[in-house]
Design a protein around this motif. Structure first.
Motif, PDB file in Angstrom:
ATOM      1  N   GLU A 109      -5.173   6.066   1.070  1.00  0.00           N
ATOM      2  CA  GLU A 109      -4.343   4.868   1.025  1.00  0.00           C
ATOM      3  C   GLU A 109      -4.601   4.160  -0.299  1.00  0.00           C
ATOM      4  N   LEU A 110      -3.529   3.927  -1.048  1.00  0.00           N
ATOM      5  CA  LEU A 110      -3.659   3.230  -2.332  1.00  0.00           C
ATOM      6  C   LEU A 110      -3.224   1.785  -2.135  1.00  0.00           C
ATOM      7  N   VAL A 111      -4.115   0.865  -2.401  1.00  0.00           N
ATOM      8  CA  VAL A 111      -3.741  -0.550  -2.312  1.00  0.00           C
ATOM      9  C   VAL A 111      -3.266  -0.970  -3.705  1.00  0.00           C
ATOM     10  N   ILE A 112      -1.978  -1.165  -3.846  1.00  0.00           N
ATOM     11  CA  ILE A 112      -1.413  -1.495  -5.168  1.00  0.00           C
ATOM     12  C   ILE A 112      -1.369  -3.010  -5.367  1.00  0.00           C
ATOM     13  N   LEU A 113      -0.864  -3.719  -4.379  1.00  0.00           N
ATOM     14  CA  LEU A 113      -0.846  -5.182  -4.455  1.00  0.00           C
ATOM     15  C   LEU A 113      -1.646  -5.729  -3.282  1.00  0.00           C
ATOM     16  N   ALA A 168       0.276  -4.718 -18.162  1.00  0.00           N
ATOM     17  CA  ALA A 168      -0.812  -4.098 -17.392  1.00  0.00           C
ATOM     18  C   ALA A 168      -0.785  -2.604 -17.623  1.00  0.00           C
ATOM     19  N   PRO A 169      -1.937  -1.943 -17.507  1.00  0.00           N
ATOM     20  CA  PRO A 169      -1.964  -0.505 -17.753  1.00  0.00           C
ATOM     21  C   PRO A 169      -1.043   0.252 -16.798  1.00  0.00           C
ATOM     22  N   SER A 170      -0.665   1.426 -17.245  1.00  0.00           N
ATOM     23  CA  SER A 170       0.206   2.292 -16.463  1.00  0.00           C
ATOM     24  C   SER A 170      -0.405   2.565 -15.088  1.00  0.00           C
ATOM     25  N   GLY A 171       0.428   2.514 -14.059  1.00  0.00           N
ATOM     26  CA  GLY A 171      -0.032   2.866 -12.713  1.00  0.00           C
ATOM     27  C   GLY A 171      -0.664   1.721 -11.947  1.00  0.00           C
ATOM     28  N   THR A 172      -0.701   0.522 -12.523  1.00  0.00           N
ATOM     29  CA  THR A 172      -1.354  -0.589 -11.815  1.00  0.00           C
ATOM     30  C   THR A 172      -0.393  -1.337 -10.881  1.00  0.00           C
ATOM     31  N   GLY A 173       0.898  -1.040 -10.964  1.00  0.00           N
ATOM     32  CA  GLY A 173       1.811  -1.631  -9.986  1.00  0.00           C
ATOM     33  C   GLY A 173       2.876  -2.559 -10.536  1.00  0.00           C
ATOM     34  N   LYS A 174       3.151  -2.465 -11.843  1.00  0.00           N
ATOM     35  CA  LYS A 174       4.166  -3.358 -12.435  1.00  0.00           C
ATOM     36  C   LYS A 174       5.540  -3.118 -11.799  1.00  0.00           C
ATOM     37  N   SER A 175       5.929  -1.848 -11.736  1.00  0.00           N
ATOM     38  CA  SER A 175       7.258  -1.550 -11.174  1.00  0.00           C
ATOM     39  C   SER A 175       7.311  -1.949  -9.707  1.00  0.00           C
ATOM     40  N   THR A 176       6.216  -1.685  -8.991  1.00  0.00           N
ATOM     41  CA  THR A 176       6.171  -2.051  -7.570  1.00  0.00           C
ATOM     42  C   THR A 176       6.393  -3.561  -7.425  1.00  0.00           C
ATOM     43  N   LEU A 177       5.695  -4.335  -8.244  1.00  0.00           N
ATOM     44  CA  LEU A 177       5.825  -5.795  -8.184  1.00  0.00           C
ATOM     45  C   LEU A 177       7.258  -6.229  -8.487  1.00  0.00           C
ATOM     46  N   ARG A 229       0.861  -1.185   0.000  1.00  0.00           N
ATOM     47  CA  ARG A 229       0.000   0.000   0.000  1.00  0.00           C
ATOM     48  C   ARG A 229       0.886   1.220   0.000  1.00  0.00           C
ATOM     49  N   TYR A 230       0.426   2.265  -0.621  1.00  0.00           N
ATOM     50  CA  TYR A 230       1.111   3.552  -0.530  1.00  0.00           C
ATOM     51  C   TYR A 230       0.138   4.565   0.051  1.00  0.00           C
ATOM     52  N   ILE A 231       0.680   5.485   0.807  1.00  0.00           N
ATOM     53  CA  ILE A 231      -0.140   6.584   1.318  1.00  0.00           C
ATOM     54  C   ILE A 231       0.110   7.787   0.411  1.00  0.00           C
ATOM     55  N   GLN A 232      -0.934   8.308  -0.183  1.00  0.00           N
ATOM     56  CA  GLN A 232      -0.811   9.525  -1.006  1.00  0.00           C
ATOM     57  C   GLN A 232      -1.736  10.561  -0.401  1.00  0.00           C
ATOM     58  N   GLY A 233      -1.133  11.518   0.315  1.00  0.00           N
ATOM     59  CA  GLY A 233      -1.927  12.516   1.023  1.00  0.00           C
ATOM     60  C   GLY A 233      -2.726  11.824   2.113  1.00  0.00           C
ATOM     61  N   ASP A 236      11.980  -4.075 -16.443  1.00  0.00           N
ATOM     62  CA  ASP A 236      10.871  -3.124 -16.337  1.00  0.00           C
ATOM     63  C   ASP A 236      10.814  -2.300 -17.617  1.00  0.00           C
ATOM     64  N   GLU A 237      10.008  -2.721 -18.550  1.00  0.00           N
ATOM     65  CA  GLU A 237       9.877  -2.077 -19.852  1.00  0.00           C
ATOM     66  C   GLU A 237      11.242  -1.833 -20.504  1.00  0.00           C
ATOM     67  N   PRO A 238      12.000  -2.921 -20.721  1.00  0.00           N
ATOM     68  CA  PRO A 238      13.371  -2.771 -21.221  1.00  0.00           C
ATOM     69  C   PRO A 238      13.469  -2.160 -22.605  1.00  0.00           C
ATOM     70  N   THR A 294       6.071  -5.141 -19.996  1.00  0.00           N
ATOM     71  CA  THR A 294       6.092  -4.471 -21.298  1.00  0.00           C
ATOM     72  C   THR A 294       4.700  -3.995 -21.684  1.00  0.00           C
ATOM     73  N   HIS A 295       4.661  -2.910 -22.442  1.00  0.00           N
ATOM     74  CA  HIS A 295       3.390  -2.454 -23.026  1.00  0.00           C
ATOM     75  C   HIS A 295       3.283  -2.946 -24.467  1.00  0.00           C
ATOM     76  N   ASN A 296       4.323  -3.641 -24.944  1.00  0.00           N
ATOM     77  CA  ASN A 296       4.399  -4.038 -26.340  1.00  0.00           C
ATOM     78  C   ASN A 296       3.768  -5.428 -26.523  1.00  0.00           C
TER      79      ASN A 296
HETATM   80  N1  ATP Z   1       6.699   5.660  -3.307  1.00  0.00           N
HETATM   81  C1  ATP Z   1       5.409   5.829  -3.650  1.00  0.00           C
HETATM   82  N2  ATP Z   1       4.583   6.575  -2.872  1.00  0.00           N
HETATM   83  C2  ATP Z   1       3.288   6.738  -3.191  1.00  0.00           C
HETATM   84  N3  ATP Z   1       2.703   6.192  -4.288  1.00  0.00           N
HETATM   85  C3  ATP Z   1       3.479   5.441  -5.103  1.00  0.00           C
HETATM   86  C4  ATP Z   1       4.864   5.219  -4.833  1.00  0.00           C
HETATM   87  N4  ATP Z   1       5.373   4.442  -5.818  1.00  0.00           N
HETATM   88  C5  ATP Z   1       4.348   4.183  -6.665  1.00  0.00           C
HETATM   89  N5  ATP Z   1       3.216   4.791  -6.242  1.00  0.00           N
HETATM   90  C6  ATP Z   1       1.902   4.712  -6.879  1.00  0.00           C
HETATM   91  O1  ATP Z   1       1.570   3.342  -7.014  1.00  0.00           O
HETATM   92  C7  ATP Z   1       0.946   3.092  -8.274  1.00  0.00           C
HETATM   93  C8  ATP Z   1       1.683   2.003  -9.025  1.00  0.00           C
HETATM   94  O2  ATP Z   1       2.963   2.486  -9.434  1.00  0.00           O
HETATM   95  P1  ATP Z   1       3.939   1.633 -10.347  1.00  0.00           P
HETATM   96  O3  ATP Z   1       5.102   2.498 -10.686  1.00  0.00           O
HETATM   97  O4  ATP Z   1       4.219   0.344  -9.678  1.00  0.00           O
HETATM   98  O5  ATP Z   1       3.014   1.394 -11.638  1.00  0.00           O
HETATM   99  P2  ATP Z   1       3.386   0.824 -13.084  1.00  0.00           P
HETATM  100  O6  ATP Z   1       2.309  -0.136 -13.443  1.00  0.00           O
HETATM  101  O7  ATP Z   1       4.784   0.328 -13.106  1.00  0.00           O
HETATM  102  O8  ATP Z   1       3.239   2.118 -13.999  1.00  0.00           O
HETATM  103  P3  ATP Z   1       4.002   2.525 -15.391  1.00  0.00           P
HETATM  104  O9  ATP Z   1       3.559   1.535 -16.418  1.00  0.00           O
HETATM  105  O10 ATP Z   1       3.479   3.894 -15.645  1.00  0.00           O
HETATM  106  O11 ATP Z   1       5.472   2.483 -15.107  1.00  0.00           O
HETATM  107  C9  ATP Z   1       0.884   4.439  -9.006  1.00  0.00           C
HETATM  108  O12 ATP Z   1      -0.414   4.962  -8.796  1.00  0.00           O
HETATM  109  C10 ATP Z   1       1.920   5.269  -8.295  1.00  0.00           C
HETATM  110  O13 ATP Z   1       1.534   6.630  -8.291  1.00  0.00           O
END
Ligand code: ATP
Length: 260
Positions: free
Chosen positions: A21-25, A42-51, A14-18, A170-172, A203-205
């Motif tokens: 609370e964002l539940v990413i995974l 997966a679409p942008s912002g869904t958590g690929k990099s986090t994973l 989870r991330y706290i934004q302001g 991560d999107e090489p 990848t988005h490709n």
């Molecule tokens: N350190 C952080 N603090 C708060 N929110 C975060 C943090 N890191 C990522 N997020 C949020 O978590 C969500 C997932 O981010 P992530 O970078 O994992 O997505 P992604 O699928 O890899 O996106 P992209 O394809 O655009 O790279 C986004 O909404 C991002 O704003």
């Protein structure tokens, strides 16, 4: 050596934004077997990099465990996590992150020197990997003197320099034009297939994703299977240490590969 190179067990993040609370995974689970090449689409912002960062032991999950080659990582010290990461995991980013003051060859030597390899051996292995990635002629150039595709090929060579078991990317090819992206991906694919590495590649490709053994996505914080194609590299029985004549085999013969 474990059959599953990477296991994600009920990972939460989870991330706290302001004030939100964002539940990413959310109890995300996933298994990657030896020799498998899996696309994370997966679409942008869904958590690929986090994973990927959690899988690569670069970030901690809030809950769950990451198991690398049979080793549960929850509760391990930072030093032990770093040791596992350096030995078993290679990472490729969208931007190359090469060290600008060093040549391509030196960049690929660096992780091997950190792992304790002799400079002469690291140099030989680095040159071999750069040749394999078809960028050998650029070995003495610094990153700024290389094209985007060349920079990524050097970054891939660096990621596998210590013959890891697992490659996370991560999107090489995300920063490259379509033709260069295809060329770089094909070099990466050949390396993965021949060395028996397990690879998870965001990848988005879609065209490149379709060439991998499986495609997974993130939905409601969980890893969900999209489709399953015949697993070309999954059951070949090759391993990073066993495929003679490959860059990985060369590394194991020089002692960089641990007892895996
Ligand atoms: N350190 C952080 N603090 C708060 N929110 C975060 C943090 N890191 C990522 N997020 C949020 O978590 C969500 C997932 O981010 P992530 O970078 O994992 O997505 P992604 O699928 O890899 O996106 P992209 O394809 O655009 O790279 C986004 O909404 C991002 O704003």
């Amino acid at each position: 050596m474990a059959d599953s190179i990477l296991e994600l067990k009920s990972i939460s993040r989870r991330y706290i934004q302001g004030s939100k609370e964002l539940v990413i995974l959310n109890n995300a689970s996933f298994t990657l077997k030896r020799g498998e090449m899996v696309a994370l689409v997966a679409p942008s912002g869904t958590g690929k990099s986090t994973l990927l960062h959690i899988a690569g032991l670069l970030e901690y999950p809030d809950g769950g465990d990451v198991i690398v080659n049979g080793q549960p990582c929850a509760g391990l010290s930072d030093d032990r996590r770093t040791e596992i990461r350096r030995r078993d995991i290679g990472f490729v980013y969208q931007f190359h992150h090469l060290l600008p003051e060093f040549t391509a060859l030196e960049n690929v030597m660096m992780p091997q020197l950190i792992a304790g390899l002799k400079p002469s051996e690291a140099r030989e292995r680095a040159a071999q990997l750069l040749n394999y990635m078809k960028v050998g002629k650029r070995a003495e150039h610094r990153p700024a003197e290389l094209s985007g595709g060349e920079q990524q090929r050097v970054a891939i060579a660096r990621a596998v320099a210590n013959a890891p078991l697992l490659l996370l990317a991560d999107e090489p090819t995300g920063n490259l034009d379509p033709a260069t992206a295809k060329y770089v991906f094909e070099a990466l694919e050949a390396l993965v297939r021949q060395s028996g590495l397990a690879a998870l590649i965001a990848t988005h490709n879609e065209e490149l994703a379709a060439r991998m053994d499986r495609r997974v996505t993130l939905r409601d914080g969980k890893v969900v299977e999209l489709s399953r194609a015949p697993a070309a590299g999954a059951s070949s029985g090759t391993s990073a240490a066993a495929s003679a004549g490959t860059p990985a085999a060369a590394a194991s013969s020089t002692g960089t590969s641990s007892a895996k």
